[in-house]
Design a protein around this motif. Structure first.
Motif, PDB file in Angstrom:
ATOM      1  N   CYS A 223     -36.472  23.247 -38.716  1.00  0.00           N
ATOM      2  CA  CYS A 223     -36.729  24.308 -39.701  1.00  0.00           C
ATOM      3  C   CYS A 223     -36.891  23.742 -41.117  1.00  0.00           C
ATOM      4  N   ARG A 224     -37.325  24.608 -42.000  1.00  0.00           N
ATOM      5  CA  ARG A 224     -37.502  24.247 -43.414  1.00  0.00           C
ATOM      6  C   ARG A 224     -36.944  25.362 -44.274  1.00  0.00           C
ATOM      7  N   LEU A 225     -36.260  24.965 -45.373  1.00  0.00           N
ATOM      8  CA  LEU A 225     -35.673  25.986 -46.237  1.00  0.00           C
ATOM      9  C   LEU A 225     -36.152  25.892 -47.661  1.00  0.00           C
TER      10      LEU A 225
ATOM     11  N   ARG B 219     -34.701  32.002 -66.575  1.00  0.00           N
ATOM     12  CA  ARG B 219     -35.487  30.939 -65.972  1.00  0.00           C
ATOM     13  C   ARG B 219     -35.443  31.068 -64.458  1.00  0.00           C
ATOM     14  N   SER B 220     -36.388  30.425 -63.791  1.00  0.00           N
ATOM     15  CA  SER B 220     -36.391  30.423 -62.334  1.00  0.00           C
ATOM     16  C   SER B 220     -36.820  29.057 -61.837  1.00  0.00           C
ATOM     17  N   GLY B 221     -36.462  28.756 -60.607  1.00  0.00           N
ATOM     18  CA  GLY B 221     -36.847  27.482 -60.014  1.00  0.00           C
ATOM     19  C   GLY B 221     -36.665  27.560 -58.516  1.00  0.00           C
ATOM     20  N   LEU B 222     -36.985  26.481 -57.834  1.00  0.00           N
ATOM     21  CA  LEU B 222     -36.803  26.475 -56.395  1.00  0.00           C
ATOM     22  C   LEU B 222     -36.484  25.071 -55.919  1.00  0.00           C
ATOM     23  N   VAL B 223     -35.763  25.025 -54.803  1.00  0.00           N
ATOM     24  CA  VAL B 223     -35.493  23.776 -54.100  1.00  0.00           C
ATOM     25  C   VAL B 223     -36.114  23.939 -52.723  1.00  0.00           C
ATOM     26  N   ASN B 224     -37.233  23.247 -52.496  1.00  0.00           N
ATOM     27  CA  ASN B 224     -38.007  23.395 -51.269  1.00  0.00           C
ATOM     28  C   ASN B 224     -37.811  22.138 -50.431  1.00  0.00           C
ATOM     29  N   GLN B 225     -37.199  22.263 -49.250  1.00  0.00           N
ATOM     30  CA  GLN B 225     -36.803  21.064 -48.523  1.00  0.00           C
ATOM     31  C   GLN B 225     -36.615  21.338 -47.047  1.00  0.00           C
ATOM     32  N   SER B 226     -36.657  20.286 -46.274  1.00  0.00           N
ATOM     33  CA  SER B 226     -36.191  20.334 -44.896  1.00  0.00           C
ATOM     34  C   SER B 226     -34.713  19.963 -44.901  1.00  0.00           C
ATOM     35  N   ILE B 227     -33.982  20.405 -43.902  1.00  0.00           N
ATOM     36  CA  ILE B 227     -32.619  19.919 -43.744  1.00  0.00           C
ATOM     37  C   ILE B 227     -32.662  18.489 -43.233  1.00  0.00           C
ATOM     38  N   VAL B 228     -33.553  18.259 -42.291  1.00  0.00           N
ATOM     39  CA  VAL B 228     -33.650  16.963 -41.629  1.00  0.00           C
ATOM     40  C   VAL B 228     -35.036  16.366 -41.856  1.00  0.00           C
ATOM     41  N   ASP B 229     -35.069  15.094 -42.286  1.00  0.00           N
ATOM     42  CA  ASP B 229     -36.320  14.367 -42.497  1.00  0.00           C
ATOM     43  C   ASP B 229     -36.872  13.793 -41.197  1.00  0.00           C
ATOM     44  N   ALA B 230     -35.970  13.251 -40.383  1.00  0.00           N
ATOM     45  CA  ALA B 230     -36.365  12.599 -39.137  1.00  0.00           C
ATOM     46  C   ALA B 230     -35.296  12.855 -38.089  1.00  0.00           C
TER      47      ALA B 230
END
Length: 311
Positions: free
Chosen positions: A155-157, A166-177
């Motif tokens: 999954c991706r979060l 202000r606003s922002g985001l942290v766009n990431q996978s939990i697991v890279d590999a």
């Protein structure tokens, strides 16, 4: 010390159960927490204290969206190749959900912080940890754990943060590999089992900056209750940082914890039970349920800062 802990200390578990002033579930949880002779630490990323995963399975391919006062979490389900040989079209594996997903995340986050490495092996130590927490590895529970591990790996979060104009985001996978091995199921169709997982660099960095320490002895009595685990992480994150009491309204609480409830009054009737269960394993928490919401008061953290050693 909370009311249930005073009752257990003065009268004992059997007398507390016979008195019937509190639910058996709360008394059993508090008694198990108080009886623990030692309690290693576990760690959660603070983002989970503000928005959490779903409690039940969501439709395949559907996004999971939940928000609190200043944070919105969006989880995109991952995909895998269908077919016995993995040569079919891509299909969604779904968003991780329930207590097992939360326990797996706790293990991954804890091991990464303890070792200082993003790469975590999910072998014998993982099985031993799950057993210690109270989750049997074999049969249907083992199958469910492996399913949740695969969902987490794929999954991706995105954490959308707003506040102070202000606003922002942290766009990431939990697991890279991740490394999977194929296991044969009863129907002779291979099923994937996660063996190693490498946390994404961005997720690991956020975890190192903002860890929430928890006691294993507090996690164990709640291991089958995903909603109570969420409340415990929330309280552990919020209470010790308060300088003055803070009222959280029922509407705000429902947005964060009550997405499965259609009406506010249904959630309002249920949430105090979850709160009491979380408080059963956090004796120093100072919380008061009021007509307008839940009043959070400055409290000692569940783990003394002197006991926290990472790496």
């Amino acid at each position: 010390m909370g009311e249930v802990h005073r009752l257990l200390t003065t009268k004992g578990k059997q007398a507390a159960l016979e008195e019937g002033a509190m639910s058996r579930e709360v008394i059993e949880a508090a008694a198990a927490y108080m009886a623990a002779e030692d309690s290693p630490l576990a760690f959660a990323y603070s983002g989970w204290a503000q928005c959490a995963l779903p409690h039940r399975r969501t439709p395949p391919g559907q996004l999971w969206v939940v928000e609190s006062d200043h944070v919105r979490l969006v989880v995109e389900p991952g995909h895998r190749a269908s077919g016995k040989k993995g040569d079919g079209p891509m299909e969604p594996v779904g968003v991780p959900f329930g207590a097992y997903a939360r326990l797996i995340m706790l293990y991954l986050q804890t091991q990464a912080l303890r070792t200082g490495s993003r790469e975590v092996e999910l072998g014998g130590s993982w099985r031993a940890w799950m057993h210690r927490i109270g989750v049997p590895w074999g049969g249907s529970s083992g199958k469910a754990v492996r399913e949740q591990a695969e969902m987490i790996a794929r999954c991706r979060l995105t954490f959308h943060v707003q506040g102070m104009g202000r606003s922002g985001l942290v766009n990431q996978s939990i697991v890279d590999a991740a490394d999977f091995i194929e296991e044969m199921s009863d129907d002779r169709q291979g099923r994937l089992s996660l063996e190693t997982a490498k946390l994404s660099e961005s997720f690991f960095a956020q975890l190192q900056k903002h860890p929430v320490p928890l006691e294993e002895s507090a996690i164990r009595p709640l291991a089958n209750n995903s909603a109570a685990l969420d409340v415990l992480v929330w309280l552990s994150y919020r209470l010790h940082s308060l300088q003055v009491p803070r009222l959280v309204t029922w509407r705000a609480l429902k947005a964060q914890f009550g997405t499965s409830y259609k009406e506010l009054y249904h959630f309002k009737a249920r949430f105090p039970d979850l709160l009491r269960l979380a408080l059963a394993v956090y004796p120093d928490a100072q919380v008061e349920v009021q007509d307008e919401g839940v009043l959070l008061k400055p409290s000692r953290p569940p783990v003394s800062p002197k006991l926290i050693q990472i790496g």
